[in-house]
Design a protein around this motif. Structure first.
Motif, short mmCIF file in Angstrom:
data_model
loop_
_atom_site.label_atom_id
_atom_site.label_comp_id
_atom_site.label_asym_id
_atom_site.label_seq_id
_atom_site.Cartn_x
_atom_site.Cartn_y
_atom_site.Cartn_z
N VAL A 22 -16.10 18.94 52.21
CA VAL A 22 -17.37 17.93 51.83
C VAL A 22 -17.08 18.62 49.96
CG1 VAL A 22 -19.71 17.73 51.87
CG2 VAL A 22 -18.50 18.10 53.90
N ASN A 24 -26.44 13.25 59.85
CA ASN A 24 -25.13 12.77 59.60
C ASN A 24 -23.99 12.49 60.44
OD1 ASN A 24 -26.33 12.78 56.87
ND2 ASN A 24 -26.12 15.25 56.28
N THR A 28 -17.35 13.29 51.94
CA THR A 28 -17.00 13.96 53.43
C THR A 28 -15.73 13.03 53.92
OG1 THR A 28 -19.29 14.59 54.34
CG2 THR A 28 -17.65 14.50 55.59
N PRO A 56 -20.25 16.62 60.03
CA PRO A 56 -19.71 17.62 58.77
C PRO A 56 -20.37 18.98 58.77
CG PRO A 56 -21.90 16.42 57.74
CD PRO A 56 -21.17 15.67 59.52
N CYS A 103 -12.04 19.47 57.48
CA CYS A 103 -13.06 18.31 56.68
C CYS A 103 -13.22 19.01 54.94
CB CYS A 103 -14.26 18.87 57.93
SG CYS A 103 -15.71 18.23 56.72
#
Length: 198
Positions: free
Chosen positions: A46, A183, A60, A198, A44
């Motif tokens: 962001v 999210n 993201t 995220p 991940c």
């Protein structure tokens, strides 16, 4: 004059795989990394950028199981107008399916890709002029689209884009995606659901 026109076209923000407000060039190019997790089955990244006065773009990226990408874009803030999410593929035959909000490649050879965008209500998908260039004064046409969503002041606009490469003779997967709580994103690939945070 023609060289300047082409240079300006390639430099403009709307010619890139990103988000704009009213198709304008970015006012601010300073971005901040909010998270970077390069390990595990779900990697991940962001990032966040105050792209325009009154509008913050948070993007993201998820790389899932070493197989496919999920990109979540959120435009938030007091700015009002039309949010535009732009994507372009490489050159080659691409099916544009506006009903299902997707691009499906039909390239020569085995390597293919499906790009599907899950969009807010009142979003319009448009085909756009698309080019890339690897040499001075030379350009090659490619498929480019945008998803265009009205944004009211103070109300965010969010998109989920899934980019899934695959090899023929396999078929393109059936993809579903939605925002769960906050999210959290739920992605379903051929009936198998995965939750992304995220």
């Amino acid at each position: 004059e023609e060289v300047t026109r082409l240079r300006n076209w390639f430099r403009r923000t709307a010619s890139h795989n990103t988000l704009t407000l009213d198709n304008r060039n970015l006012e601010n190019r300073q971005s901040v990394t909010r998270k970077w997790q390069p390990e595990g089955d779900v990697q991940c990244l962001v990032t966040e950028n105050e792209s325009y006065e009154g509008l913050t773009h948070r993007r993201t990226f998820f790389f899932v199981d070493g197989t496919y990408f999920v990109i979540v874009d959120e435009a938030s803030g007091d700015a009002a107008g039309t949010v535009n999410l732009h994507y372009a593929l490489c050159d080659g035959k691409v099916v544009v399916d506006k009903e299902h909000s997707l691009l499906l490649s039909d390239f020569e050879g085995d390597v293919q890709v499906k790009l599907q965008c899950f969009v807010p209500e009142q979003t319009e998908m448009k085909e756009e002029e698309g080019w890339y260039s690897i040499a001075y004064r030379q350009r090659t046409e490619r498929t480019a689209v945008s998803w265009n969503t009205p944004k009211q002041s103070g109300k965010p606009v969010r998109y989920i884009t899934v980019i899934y490469p695959y090899l023929r003779p396999a078929e393109a997967p059936v993809i579903e995606a939605r925002f769960a709580d906050g999210n959290i994103v739920e992605i379903t690939i051929d009936g198998k659901t995965q939750t992304l945070k995220p």
